[in-house]
Design an enzyme around this catalytic site. Sequence first.
Site, PDB file in Angstrom:
ATOM      1  N   THR A  63     -27.704 -58.583 -21.593  1.00 40.82           N
ATOM      2  CA  THR A  63     -28.422 -57.682 -20.697  1.00 40.82           C
ATOM      3  C   THR A  63     -29.710 -57.221 -21.362  1.00 40.82           C
ATOM      4  O   THR A  63     -29.801 -57.166 -22.593  1.00 40.82           O
ATOM      5  CB  THR A  63     -27.563 -56.455 -20.327  1.00 40.82           C
ATOM      6  OG1 THR A  63     -28.319 -55.599 -19.453  1.00 40.82           O
ATOM      7  CG2 THR A  63     -27.154 -55.667 -21.556  1.00 40.82           C
ATOM      8  N   HIS A  64     -30.686 -56.872 -20.524  1.00 46.69           N
ATOM      9  CA  HIS A  64     -31.937 -56.296 -21.025  1.00 46.69           C
ATOM     10  C   HIS A  64     -31.970 -54.788 -20.795  1.00 46.69           C
ATOM     11  O   HIS A  64     -32.987 -54.153 -21.064  1.00 46.69           O
ATOM     12  CB  HIS A  64     -33.134 -56.958 -20.334  1.00 46.69           C
ATOM     13  CG  HIS A  64     -33.146 -58.445 -20.489  1.00 46.69           C
ATOM     14  ND1 HIS A  64     -32.767 -59.298 -19.475  1.00 46.69           N
ATOM     15  CD2 HIS A  64     -33.456 -59.225 -21.554  1.00 46.69           C
ATOM     16  CE1 HIS A  64     -32.856 -60.547 -19.910  1.00 46.69           C
ATOM     17  NE2 HIS A  64     -33.275 -60.533 -21.156  1.00 46.69           N
TER      18      HIS A  64
ATOM     19  N   ARG B 294     -33.745 -67.362 -10.393  1.00 46.67           N
ATOM     20  CA  ARG B 294     -32.648 -66.410 -10.635  1.00 46.67           C
ATOM     21  C   ARG B 294     -33.075 -65.315 -11.596  1.00 46.67           C
ATOM     22  O   ARG B 294     -32.619 -64.180 -11.498  1.00 46.67           O
ATOM     23  CB  ARG B 294     -31.413 -67.155 -11.152  1.00 46.67           C
ATOM     24  CG  ARG B 294     -30.753 -68.041 -10.097  1.00 46.67           C
ATOM     25  CD  ARG B 294     -29.355 -68.466 -10.497  1.00 46.67           C
ATOM     26  NE  ARG B 294     -29.363 -69.428 -11.583  1.00 46.67           N
ATOM     27  CZ  ARG B 294     -29.366 -70.749 -11.424  1.00 46.67           C
ATOM     28  NH1 ARG B 294     -29.394 -71.268 -10.205  1.00 46.67           N
ATOM     29  NH2 ARG B 294     -29.335 -71.553 -12.467  1.00 46.67           N
ATOM     30  N   ARG B 295     -33.973 -65.636 -12.531  1.00 48.79           N
ATOM     31  CA  ARG B 295     -34.493 -64.602 -13.435  1.00 48.79           C
ATOM     32  C   ARG B 295     -35.329 -63.591 -12.651  1.00 48.79           C
ATOM     33  O   ARG B 295     -35.280 -62.390 -12.920  1.00 48.79           O
ATOM     34  CB  ARG B 295     -35.342 -65.223 -14.543  1.00 48.79           C
ATOM     35  CG  ARG B 295     -34.632 -66.225 -15.426  1.00 48.79           C
ATOM     36  CD  ARG B 295     -33.521 -65.654 -16.276  1.00 48.79           C
ATOM     37  NE  ARG B 295     -32.279 -65.364 -15.596  1.00 48.79           N
ATOM     38  CZ  ARG B 295     -31.398 -66.292 -15.233  1.00 48.79           C
ATOM     39  NH1 ARG B 295     -31.622 -67.548 -15.448  1.00 48.79           N
ATOM     40  NH2 ARG B 295     -30.280 -65.918 -14.643  1.00 48.79           N
TER      41      ARG B 295
ATOM     42  N   GLY C 183     -24.668 -61.214 -13.930  1.00 52.83           N
ATOM     43  CA  GLY C 183     -24.508 -62.248 -12.905  1.00 52.83           C
ATOM     44  C   GLY C 183     -25.774 -62.434 -12.099  1.00 52.83           C
ATOM     45  O   GLY C 183     -26.450 -61.461 -11.763  1.00 52.83           O
TER      46      GLY C 183
ATOM     47  N   GLN D 234     -19.094 -62.970 -15.907  1.00 54.74           N
ATOM     48  CA  GLN D 234     -20.059 -62.217 -15.110  1.00 54.74           C
ATOM     49  C   GLN D 234     -19.458 -60.907 -14.612  1.00 54.74           C
ATOM     50  O   GLN D 234     -18.430 -60.898 -13.933  1.00 54.74           O
ATOM     51  CB  GLN D 234     -20.508 -63.085 -13.923  1.00 54.74           C
ATOM     52  CG  GLN D 234     -21.168 -64.376 -14.378  1.00 54.74           C
ATOM     53  CD  GLN D 234     -21.138 -65.458 -13.313  1.00 54.74           C
ATOM     54  OE1 GLN D 234     -20.200 -65.545 -12.526  1.00 54.74           O
ATOM     55  NE2 GLN D 234     -22.153 -66.306 -13.291  1.00 54.74           N
TER      56      GLN D 234
ATOM     57  N   ASP E 154     -21.662 -71.923 -20.577  1.00 55.77           N
ATOM     58  CA  ASP E 154     -22.319 -71.050 -19.613  1.00 55.77           C
ATOM     59  C   ASP E 154     -21.488 -70.987 -18.334  1.00 55.77           C
ATOM     60  O   ASP E 154     -20.686 -71.882 -18.054  1.00 55.77           O
ATOM     61  CB  ASP E 154     -23.722 -71.579 -19.315  1.00 55.77           C
ATOM     62  CG  ASP E 154     -24.650 -70.489 -18.802  1.00 55.77           C
ATOM     63  OD1 ASP E 154     -24.179 -69.353 -18.577  1.00 55.77           O
ATOM     64  OD2 ASP E 154     -25.853 -70.780 -18.615  1.00 55.77           O
ATOM     65  N   MET E 155     -21.682 -69.920 -17.559  1.00 57.48           N
ATOM     66  CA  MET E 155     -20.975 -69.771 -16.293  1.00 57.48           C
ATOM     67  C   MET E 155     -21.952 -69.969 -15.149  1.00 57.48           C
ATOM     68  O   MET E 155     -23.076 -69.457 -15.172  1.00 57.48           O
ATOM     69  CB  MET E 155     -20.325 -68.388 -16.192  1.00 57.48           C
ATOM     70  CG  MET E 155     -19.467 -68.201 -14.941  1.00 57.48           C
ATOM     71  SD  MET E 155     -18.064 -69.351 -14.841  1.00 57.48           S
ATOM     72  CE  MET E 155     -16.955 -68.661 -16.079  1.00 57.48           C
TER      73      MET E 155
ATOM     74  N   ARG F 173     -19.482 -63.927 -23.781  1.00 57.44           N
ATOM     75  CA  ARG F 173     -20.844 -63.475 -23.512  1.00 57.44           C
ATOM     76  C   ARG F 173     -20.823 -62.844 -22.130  1.00 57.44           C
ATOM     77  O   ARG F 173     -20.667 -63.528 -21.123  1.00 57.44           O
ATOM     78  CB  ARG F 173     -21.838 -64.641 -23.561  1.00 57.44           C
ATOM     79  CG  ARG F 173     -23.276 -64.224 -23.292  1.00 57.44           C
ATOM     80  CD  ARG F 173     -24.247 -65.385 -23.552  1.00 57.44           C
ATOM     81  NE  ARG F 173     -25.611 -64.922 -23.420  1.00 57.44           N
ATOM     82  CZ  ARG F 173     -26.379 -65.130 -22.336  1.00 57.44           C
ATOM     83  NH1 ARG F 173     -25.892 -65.819 -21.310  1.00 57.44           N
ATOM     84  NH2 ARG F 173     -27.607 -64.668 -22.285  1.00 57.44           N
TER      85      ARG F 173
END
Length: 305
Positions: free
Chosen positions: A225-226, A287-288, A183, A158, A129-130, A179
């Site tokens: 992405t959503h 963050r979400r 960001g 990102q 993960d970043m 992935r």
Amino acid sequence: MRRVFLWAARNRWLKERLPRMRFMKRAVRRFMPGETLDDALSAAVPLERAGITTMYTRLGENLDSLEEAQAVVDHYLEVLDRIQASGMRGEISVKPTQLGLDHDADACLAHLVTLANHAAETGSYLWIDMEGSAYTDATIALYERLRAVQPRTGICLQAYLRRTAADIERLRPLDPAIRLVKGAYDEKESIAYRNRRNVDSNFVGLAVSFLVDGRGRSIRLGLGTHDVALIEQIAEQVKAAGIDRGGFEVEMLYGVRTDQQFRLAKAGYRVQTLIAYGEHWYPWYMRRLAERPANVWFVMRQMLP
């Protein structure tokens, strides 16, 4: 509003108090099935039946000491064994700071190699993960060293960072697995696009060029992405180059646009759901909310009796 939530994610006072509140615990259940690995694996069952694969990440970051990293490694080794025993298709994603990057980069790499090798042995895959931009250089350097010894590994990049196009070019000789996400950290305008339109445009451009330039090579791309419109735009652009919907993956969070995840899977896209779990969910959850402020109304409804 985005800046407020990103500030809240870093605020120690809020971090200590908000997770104790009942409405917050109810609200976070929308994005994670529970705090245990059992919860995460149970949530994967209906997804697997629909042809949707899963990725698991235990929330947490920035260890106080290097000694704590071994417990994280042991946990993810168990995750990989339990995925294999379940017969489901699942992968893991870990943060380098969970494995001691702040304390010793070589020790962090050794932990990553241990996990990557076990992932390969169990037919799985390891993703790095970043985190915030302060870790970008170190994380990419880790991935270069890891990929050299274990190819079943990928890295998160990102799209809001101005440097990402150059980072992809740097990694291209490795035929990397990437992935790509937009960001979710609070970065300065000098290093990151802060306008949504610019971030979206860069996301599409990076994805399309990576797929087209990588035709015939063993690359892998996940679109984190959503935004279904962006996914379909990318699919349409690469179609002309002979890349179909199975040529990349769509990666969404558990509990977000679930209907679209099932629809896209039925439409021939390869869909993967990221299932997060664990006790240390507060910064991740803030963050979400920063990514999707519309979810604030959902949180507010949880405050009602």
